[in-house]
Motif scaffolding. Structure first.
Motif, short mmCIF file in Angstrom:
data_model
loop_
_atom_site.label_atom_id
_atom_site.label_comp_id
_atom_site.label_asym_id
_atom_site.label_seq_id
_atom_site.Cartn_x
_atom_site.Cartn_y
_atom_site.Cartn_z
N THR A 18 0.84 -1.20 0.00
CA THR A 18 0.00 0.00 0.00
C THR A 18 0.88 1.25 0.00
O THR A 18 0.66 2.19 -0.77
CB THR A 18 -0.91 0.00 1.25
OG1 THR A 18 -1.73 -1.16 1.22
CG2 THR A 18 -1.77 1.24 1.32
N SER A 21 2.47 1.77 -3.40
CA SER A 21 1.52 2.32 -4.38
C SER A 21 1.26 3.79 -4.11
O SER A 21 1.12 4.59 -5.05
CB SER A 21 0.20 1.56 -4.31
OG SER A 21 0.36 0.26 -4.83
N GLU A 22 1.22 4.18 -2.82
CA GLU A 22 0.95 5.59 -2.49
C GLU A 22 2.10 6.49 -2.94
O GLU A 22 1.88 7.62 -3.38
CB GLU A 22 0.67 5.72 -0.99
CG GLU A 22 -0.65 5.07 -0.59
CD GLU A 22 -0.90 5.06 0.91
OE1 GLU A 22 -2.03 4.73 1.32
OE2 GLU A 22 0.05 5.38 1.69
N LEU A 25 1.65 6.70 -6.75
CA LEU A 25 0.50 7.56 -7.09
C LEU A 25 0.87 9.03 -6.96
O LEU A 25 0.48 9.87 -7.79
CB LEU A 25 -0.69 7.21 -6.19
CG LEU A 25 -1.47 5.96 -6.57
CD1 LEU A 25 -2.31 5.47 -5.40
CD2 LEU A 25 -2.36 6.24 -7.79
N SER A 37 -9.64 5.62 -9.84
CA SER A 37 -9.61 4.41 -9.01
C SER A 37 -10.35 3.27 -9.72
O SER A 37 -10.33 2.14 -9.26
CB SER A 37 -10.26 4.69 -7.66
OG SER A 37 -11.59 5.15 -7.89
N THR A 131 -4.15 6.23 0.18
CA THR A 131 -5.29 5.42 -0.26
C THR A 131 -6.06 4.91 0.95
O THR A 131 -7.10 4.28 0.80
CB THR A 131 -4.80 4.21 -1.09
OG1 THR A 131 -3.89 3.46 -0.28
CG2 THR A 131 -4.10 4.66 -2.37
#
Ligand code: SF4
Length: 430
Positions: A18, A21-22, A25, A37, A131
């Motif tokens: 996570t 991915s953050e 992003l 999303s 997220t």
């Protein structure tokens, strides 16, 4: 560049993915590329995969194949696969799923941004596009792992233990606090190993202390703490620092010495008992979460009975139980998989049934008490939140009613009047 093209990032697996991915992003956002999303709306889909155990690998493969379908229907222009599964099986995946445009391993932010035609901003790598709900964030303090656990493929995908410099983490946490984050969840493969590589000593306690000085951060929750050589100064920091929650997640995996030895856990049952006694004596209201693996190749019925007796004696607040998964290139691979899936499932069920009774009895001790609750949502008439005893996604919740307007992401005092085996029920203290 196809700058106007929409990008969707799908994250699978653990909280460390996570965070990855953050970070990605945020880099996409900094390049002014629109983010959606919903993969059905996207021109480019990036799948951040998990390759930990069989079930996780299956989920990753299925997610990739769903995106391939979108591409075959002409709805998707580009499909990028990254993360642990890709790190572990790149060559095979390239052959098996040629529809994927490119495969990247773990933490390949720059390569992915280059692939999207953007400019990677290394100096802003600490920035994240959250997220999670805006009041909580995971803080990954290191990557990789030096432990030789026989059943685990993570070091194959994430490499050796690498701590993130303290000033970088403090800066990242300050940015998160500025964005309204109140709860920081400390994660890594082994959080207790923090600092040993870059500071020549384990100094998780110092990091926790410095994080607790950041304005806006109210709760700091420690996860993934390895049981062997658990630093005493971390126990003292938890016991004395009101912002460090009286909560620890310590994956133990087993308690039988012959199983622990074969698992290469580097800890004995005697040392495990000693650590838990120390935690309970120094922090009487400590909430203990742990995970176990059942059905490990040399686990006998007698070993399993030891595990049952152990959880009855210690009375953990939270337990997760996994069935052993054979993983190639791990040291337990040569042991094969002698215990049937049916028997593994039976053992998992037995352990979780016993735990649900223990959890219920533990919850009953909170009836009549008042707990500080971080509110996150509303389900029919109930507001739903978590107390210091509840990590997101894996533990229980506190459900309460209120006539007063409640703001998500804020703390409220709730008087508990009922419970079940996982959740507590209460009413708002005005
Ligand atoms: S501590 Fe053991 S189980 Fe956890 S990531 Fe490291 S090798 Fe895997």
């Amino acid at each position: 560049m196809r700058k106007r093209e929409k990008i969707s990032v799908i994250t699978l697996g653990c909280s460390k993915n996570t965070v990855d991915s953050e970070r990605l992003l945020r880099q996409i956002q900094l390049n002014r590329m629109p983010i959606t999303s919903d993969p059905n709306e996207a021109d480019t889909v990036i799948i951040n995969t998990c390759g930990f155990i069989e079930a996780a690998k299956e989920e990753s493969i299925n997610t990739i194949l769903q995106a391939v379908e979108l591409k075959n229907k002409g709805k998707l222009k580009k499909l990028i696969v990254a993360g642990c599964l890709s790190e572990r099986y790149k060559e095979t995946l390239e052959k098996e799923i040629p529809e994927v445009d490119v495969f990247f391993g773990t933490e390949k932010y720059q390569e992915i941004i280059d692939e999207l035609g953007g400019k990677f901003k290394y100096e802003l790598l600490g920035e994240r596009l959250l997220t999670t709900p805006s009041h909580l964030a995971y803080l990954k303090i290191s990557e990789g792992c030096d432990h030789p656990c026989s059943f685990c493929a993570i070091p194959l995908m994430r490499g050796k233990h690498k701590s993130i410099p303290m000033e970088q983490l403090i800066n990242e946490a300050k940015l998160l606090a500025d964005k309204g984050v109140k709860e920081l969840i400390i994660i890594a493969q082994d959080t207790t190993d923090y600092g040993k590589d870059i500071y020549q000593k384990k100094n998780l306690a110092e990091l926790l202390n410095k994080l607790s000085k950041i304005d806006g951060i109210e709760w700091i929750r420690l996860m993934y703490a390895y049981p062997s050589h658990f630093p005493d100064d971390v126990i003292d920091e938890i016991a004395t620092n009101p912002k460090i929650l009286n909560y620890v997640d310590i994956p133990l995996q087993h308690i039988s010495d012959s199983v622990l030895k074969s698992m290469r856990r580097g800890v004995t049952s005697k040392q495990t008992y000693k650590l838990l006694e120390k935690l309970k004596s120094k922090i009487p209201d400590i909430t203990l979460r742990t995970t176990f693996i059942v059905g490990y190749p040399n686990e006998t019925e007698k070993d399993f009975q030891m595990l049952i007796d152990f959880i009855k004696e210690i009375e953990f607040d939270r337990i997760g139980t996994f069935t052993f998964s054979v993983e190639e290139n791990t040291t337990s691979y040569i042991l094969g998989d002698p215990i049937s899936q049916k028997e593994k499932e039976r053992r998992r069920r037995v352990l979780m049934e016993i735990q649900s009774e223990i959890s219920y009895e533990k919850n009953r001790t909170f009836v009549g008490k008042t707990l500080k609750v971080l509110v996150e949502s509303k389900e029919s008439d109930y507001y739903v939140g978590r107390s210091y005893r509840d990590a997101p996604e894996v533990d229980g919740e506190v459900l309460f009613t209120s006539n007063k307007k409640i703001k998500f992401g804020n703390f409220y005092d709730v008087k508990i009047f009922d419970c079940d085996e996982y959740d507590l029920y209460g009413e708002l203290i005005i």
